[in-house]
Design a protein around this motif. Structure first.
Motif, PDB file in Angstrom:
ATOM      1  N   ASN A  61      -6.173   3.656  -1.150  1.00  0.00           N
ATOM      2  CA  ASN A  61      -6.782   2.621  -1.195  1.00  0.00           C
ATOM      3  C   ASN A  61      -6.780   2.256  -2.374  1.00  0.00           C
ATOM      4  N   LYS A  62      -5.049   2.433  -2.526  1.00  0.00           N
ATOM      5  CA  LYS A  62      -4.348   1.849  -3.473  1.00  0.00           C
ATOM      6  C   LYS A  62      -3.862   0.305  -3.045  1.00  0.00           C
ATOM      7  N   PHE A  63      -3.801  -0.772  -3.946  1.00  0.00           N
ATOM      8  CA  PHE A  63      -3.338  -1.843  -3.122  1.00  0.00           C
ATOM      9  C   PHE A  63      -2.210  -2.154  -4.572  1.00  0.00           C
TER      10      PHE A  63
ATOM     11  N   GLN B 224       0.640  -1.086   0.626  1.00  0.00           N
ATOM     12  CA  GLN B 224      -0.091   0.005  -0.017  1.00  0.00           C
ATOM     13  C   GLN B 224       1.027   1.062   0.353  1.00  0.00           C
TER      14      GLN B 224
END
Lengths: 114, 113
Positions: free
Chosen positions: B99-101, B93
């Protein structure tokens, strides 16, 4: 426990059909995600939503759209299905608003486009 | 261009021995790392995580090690059990984009009885 439910486990569709994949989560999470999983490529983000009616493109949004009319429900739409969209589709959610969160996944929908 | 890489598609280990799954990343802005386990026909389930301020995190039989200078993390399973046979994904992350993985391509672990 958080439950993320995807409406179909397996789907078979024809090229050109409009396809809806539905996902519901029951823990009042802010964020919801759609990933696709392909062998050798891992999980790739298609779209995510951080609030009702809010969405952002992920890494591979082409050929897909999404809808989030209610907080608990996030739909993935294939406007005109193509064979290269045959894949495992995974919905996920996370609480939202913070760092060090984790994703909770549904069981997946294996979509075959013939 | 994958920012998180798992270079071993598969690993086979004898029951009772140690399993070591590796993961490399390229983006120095990754700040939080997770391991997920996935059985066939099921979604991935969270296994263990580590923040970049730590170099080790342990949970029962599972330990994750982080080497920031080498941009490398590893998952150790000791002792390995047949029920551990699954695909393992590492994920990262970004520090400023919660919010982005980013996921690796996975390593399929087979633990032989």
């Amino acid at each position: 426990d958080v439950k993320v439910t995807q409406s179909s486990r397996y789907l078979v569709k024809r090229t050109g059909e409009k396809v809806f994949l539905e996902c519901v989560q029951d823990m009042d999470h802010e964020n919801m995600f759609w990933y696709r999983q392909d062998p050798g490529l891992g999980l790739r983000l298609i779209y995510f939503s951080y609030d009702v009616k809010m969405k952002e493109k992920g890494d591979i949004p082409e050929g897909y759209s999404v809808s989030r009319e209610k907080k608990e429900r996030f739909s993935l739409i294939l406007e005109s299905a193509s064979t290269n969209q045959t894949s495992m589709y995974l919905c996920a959610s996370s609480p939202g608003g913070g760092f060090n969160e984790k994703l909770f996944f549904g069981s997946g929908t294996q979509l075959s486009v013939l | 261009d994958q920012q998180v890489k798992q270079n071993s598609p598969s690993l086979s280990v004898q029951e009772g021995r140690i399993s070591i799954l590796n993961c490399d990343y390229t983006n120095s802005m990754f700040d939080y790392f997770l391991w997920y386990k996935k059985y066939p026909a099921e979604g991935p389930t969270f296994l263990i995580s580590i923040s970049s301020i730590k170099d080790k995190n342990e949970d029962g039989r599972f330990t994750v090690f982080l080497n920031k200078s080498a941009k490398h993390l590893s998952l150790h399973i000791v002792p390995s059990q047949p029920g551990d046979s699954a695909v393992y994904f590492c994920a990262a992350q970004l520090k400023y984009n919660f919010n982005k993985f980013y996921f690796g391509s996975g390593t399929k672990l087979n633990v032989k009885p």
